[in-house]
Design a protein around this motif. Structure first.
Motif, PDB file in Angstrom:
ATOM      1  N   ALA A 181      -0.353  -0.568  -9.065  1.00  8.20           N
ATOM      2  CA  ALA A 181       0.855   0.263  -8.978  1.00  8.20           C
ATOM      3  C   ALA A 181       1.185   0.571  -7.520  1.00  8.20           C
ATOM      4  O   ALA A 181       0.294   0.798  -6.694  1.00  8.20           O
ATOM      5  CB  ALA A 181       0.662   1.560  -9.756  1.00  8.20           C
ATOM      6  N   VAL A 183       4.023   3.139  -5.669  1.00 11.06           N
ATOM      7  CA  VAL A 183       5.058   4.142  -5.900  1.00 11.06           C
ATOM      8  C   VAL A 183       5.649   4.567  -4.566  1.00 11.06           C
ATOM      9  O   VAL A 183       4.932   5.005  -3.663  1.00 11.06           O
ATOM     10  CB  VAL A 183       4.494   5.373  -6.631  1.00 11.06           C
ATOM     11  CG1 VAL A 183       5.602   6.401  -6.865  1.00 11.06           C
ATOM     12  CG2 VAL A 183       3.858   4.973  -7.954  1.00 11.06           C
ATOM     13  N   TYR A 215       7.362   1.023  -8.302  1.00  7.06           N
ATOM     14  CA  TYR A 215       8.109   2.146  -8.879  1.00  7.06           C
ATOM     15  C   TYR A 215       8.923   2.792  -7.760  1.00  7.06           C
ATOM     16  O   TYR A 215       8.369   3.349  -6.817  1.00  7.06           O
ATOM     17  CB  TYR A 215       7.164   3.177  -9.479  1.00  7.06           C
ATOM     18  CG  TYR A 215       6.370   2.676 -10.662  1.00  7.06           C
ATOM     19  CD1 TYR A 215       6.884   2.750 -11.954  1.00  7.06           C
ATOM     20  CD2 TYR A 215       5.096   2.120 -10.486  1.00  7.06           C
ATOM     21  CE1 TYR A 215       6.156   2.289 -13.040  1.00  7.06           C
ATOM     22  CE2 TYR A 215       4.359   1.670 -11.569  1.00  7.06           C
ATOM     23  CZ  TYR A 215       4.897   1.754 -12.836  1.00  7.06           C
ATOM     24  OH  TYR A 215       4.172   1.298 -13.907  1.00  7.06           O
ATOM     25  N   GLY A 216      10.239   2.720  -7.874  1.00 13.01           N
ATOM     26  CA  GLY A 216      11.096   3.309  -6.849  1.00 13.01           C
ATOM     27  C   GLY A 216      12.213   2.365  -6.462  1.00 13.01           C
ATOM     28  O   GLY A 216      12.140   1.155  -6.683  1.00 13.01           O
ATOM     29  N   THR A 240      10.732  -1.406 -11.166  1.00 12.40           N
ATOM     30  CA  THR A 240      11.183  -0.504 -12.229  1.00 12.40           C
ATOM     31  C   THR A 240      12.388   0.329 -11.829  1.00 12.40           C
ATOM     32  O   THR A 240      13.074   0.874 -12.690  1.00 12.40           O
ATOM     33  CB  THR A 240      10.058   0.465 -12.633  1.00 12.40           C
ATOM     34  OG1 THR A 240       9.831   1.392 -11.567  1.00 12.40           O
ATOM     35  CG2 THR A 240       8.784  -0.283 -12.965  1.00 12.40           C
ATOM     36  N   VAL A 246       6.616   9.252 -13.823  1.00 13.80           N
ATOM     37  CA  VAL A 246       5.800   8.238 -13.148  1.00 13.80           C
ATOM     38  C   VAL A 246       4.322   8.342 -13.508  1.00 13.80           C
ATOM     39  O   VAL A 246       3.624   7.325 -13.580  1.00 13.80           O
ATOM     40  CB  VAL A 246       6.011   8.306 -11.623  1.00 13.80           C
ATOM     41  CG1 VAL A 246       5.399   9.571 -11.029  1.00 13.80           C
ATOM     42  CG2 VAL A 246       5.441   7.063 -10.941  1.00 13.80           C
ATOM     43  N   LYS A 249       3.409   6.388 -16.395  1.00 15.15           N
ATOM     44  CA  LYS A 249       3.505   4.955 -16.128  1.00 15.15           C
ATOM     45  C   LYS A 249       2.268   4.447 -15.387  1.00 15.15           C
ATOM     46  O   LYS A 249       1.645   3.457 -15.792  1.00 15.15           O
ATOM     47  CB  LYS A 249       4.763   4.652 -15.303  1.00 15.15           C
ATOM     48  CG  LYS A 249       6.060   5.149 -15.917  1.00 15.15           C
ATOM     49  CD  LYS A 249       6.402   4.436 -17.202  1.00 15.15           C
ATOM     50  CE  LYS A 249       7.769   4.876 -17.699  1.00 15.15           C
ATOM     51  NZ  LYS A 249       8.129   4.261 -18.995  1.00 15.15           N
ATOM     52  N   ILE A 250       1.910   5.129 -14.306  1.00 16.32           N
ATOM     53  CA  ILE A 250       0.839   4.605 -13.454  1.00 16.32           C
ATOM     54  C   ILE A 250      -0.550   4.824 -14.050  1.00 16.32           C
ATOM     55  O   ILE A 250      -1.518   4.228 -13.577  1.00 16.32           O
ATOM     56  CB  ILE A 250       0.893   5.211 -12.036  1.00 16.32           C
ATOM     57  CG1 ILE A 250       0.578   6.720 -12.061  1.00 16.32           C
ATOM     58  CG2 ILE A 250       2.235   4.943 -11.388  1.00 16.32           C
ATOM     59  CD1 ILE A 250       0.431   7.329 -10.670  1.00 16.32           C
ATOM     60  N   LEU A 256      -3.997   2.043  -7.502  1.00 18.19           N
ATOM     61  CA  LEU A 256      -2.725   2.341  -6.848  1.00 18.19           C
ATOM     62  C   LEU A 256      -2.896   2.070  -5.360  1.00 18.19           C
ATOM     63  O   LEU A 256      -3.874   2.515  -4.752  1.00 18.19           O
ATOM     64  CB  LEU A 256      -2.297   3.784  -7.077  1.00 18.19           C
ATOM     65  CG  LEU A 256      -0.986   4.173  -6.378  1.00 18.19           C
ATOM     66  CD1 LEU A 256      -0.083   4.973  -7.307  1.00 18.19           C
ATOM     67  CD2 LEU A 256      -1.231   4.948  -5.082  1.00 18.19           C
ATOM     68  N   VAL A 268       1.868  10.682  -3.811  1.00 18.29           N
ATOM     69  CA  VAL A 268       1.488   9.689  -4.808  1.00 18.29           C
ATOM     70  C   VAL A 268      -0.022   9.528  -4.906  1.00 18.29           C
ATOM     71  O   VAL A 268      -0.558   9.235  -5.981  1.00 18.29           O
ATOM     72  CB  VAL A 268       2.164   8.336  -4.499  1.00 18.29           C
ATOM     73  CG1 VAL A 268       1.668   7.757  -3.184  1.00 18.29           C
ATOM     74  CG2 VAL A 268       1.944   7.349  -5.621  1.00 18.29           C
TER      75      VAL A 268
END
Length: 357
Positions: A181, A183, A215-216, A240, A246, A249-250, A256, A268
């Motif tokens: 992931a 973010v 993500y973002g 996404t 979030v 999701k993660i 990450l 994050v």
């Protein structure tokens, strides 16, 4: 106490989320809190106990914005007559410093990113003007030291909190998806998605089952998509766009990764730890990652711009379950330091002390 926050705009980014959390927490402690966005007619985030004041007549050019913003901020200060004005980030801090000239209100400037990495001449000038605020709140000692006038008894360091979501159920590590992931907004200058993609390509050499999920959204998303295509990674990378939930999701990710050159305290990383996701991050300027991550204990830290090291440490987490499990357990223990009640009480005490003086 009547408190007025000044911010340019409120999007989905970490700085905006932290403003909303801080403003709401101060309102819950009995203060009368307002938020004025001087260059946005809406907020992407919601308030419950705070009065949000959007600017209905935005300027279309940057020059007009620079000229009109201090005047508009000054009008809001005179209208609301707050005890304290809190500016969020350097652009707001600059305009607010100018707007407060000759007024009795106390101005607290809060830097939310890395002033050392500002290359824009106007923002460099803005940071110098911010140094003439009455007080300052910083996320790291490194950012605090940049502001020579404020880096005395008139400023303090208060880290970001992590908001625990008890509704997010943890996923056992052996049931996670083959996913890495990432973010953050698509802003190459800061987030360095190019470094992330180079590292991911190395990971694929031994782990072709892995998938990278961004993500973002924001400025450079099309550039990053072109990079993905040029590197032949279309089948392995997903975008996404911005997401509201979030954490849900993660939580399925096996790791990450953060590849930024600079950050404040990266929210994050704390969010990932709160849902049991191991983290690997670059050593961002001016030291925010080191506030969160103890290298080798609750995550890995690698040099900025070093995609080979980033890939190496990601592979360490993927290949050694004992390391992943250690990071998960130590991550849970670590985030207790960032309990919202502790963090927001620091804000409350600091602001009350300013008013008493």
């Amino acid at each position: 106490m009547r408190i007025l926050f000044i911010v340019r705009s409120l999007g989905y980014g970490g700085a905006s989320k932290q403003l909303v959390l801080t403003a709401e927490a101060l309102a819950e402690r009995g203060h009368e809190v307002y938020v004025y966005s001087y260059n946005a007619d809406h907020s992407d985030l919601q308030f419950s106990k705070v009065v949000f004041i959007p600017e209905r007549n935005m300027e279309k050019s940057s020059l007009k914005e620079y000229i009109s913003s201090p005047i508009r901020i000054r009008k809001q200060i005179k209208r609301l007559n707050p005890d304290i004005v809190i500016s969020w980030r350097a652009n707001a801090g600059c305009f607010c410093t100018l707007a407060c000239l000759g007024l009795k209100v106390k101005h607290v400037f809060s830097e939310r990113t890395d002033p050392y990495m500002e290359t824009n001449l106007l923002l460099k000038v803005a940071t110098k003007i911010c140094d003439y605020a009455d007080n300052g709140v910083f996320q790291t000692e490194g950012a605090k030291h940049y502001y020579k006038r404020l880096d005395k008894s008139r400023s303090t360091v208060i880290p970001n909190p992590i908001i625990f979501n008890n509704e997010v159920k943890l996923v056992p590590y052996n049931e996670r998806r083959n996913e890495i992931a990432f973010v953050g907004r698509c802003f190459l200058k800061q987030k360095r998605q190019d470094i992330m993609l180079k590292a991911f390509k190395i990971v694929l050499e031994t782990h072709p089952e892995m998938h990278l999920k961004f993500y973002g959204g924001d400025f450079d998303i099309e550039k990053i998509k072109c990079m993905v295509s040029d590197m032949g990674l279309q089948e392995y990378v997903t975008f996404t766009g911005p997401v509201n939930d979030v954490l849900n999701k993660i939580k399925y990710a096996r790791v990450l990764a953060l590849s930024s050159d600079y950050e404040g305290i990266p929210n994050v990383l704390l969010e990932a730890m709160s849902v049991g996701v191991p983290v690997v991050s670059t050593d961002t300027s001016p030291g925010g990652v080191r506030v969160v991550v103890n290298d080798g204990e609750n995550g890995y830290i690698v040099p900025r711009g070093d995609y080979k090291k980033l890939a190496e440490k990601i592979l360490m987490v993927l290949n050694k379950k004992d390391i992943a499990e250690k990071f998960i357990q130590n991550g849970f223990a670590n985030i207790k330091r960032f309990n919202p009640e502790l963090i927001f009480e620091q804000w409350n005490r600091y602001l009350n002390g300013i008013v008493k003086k």
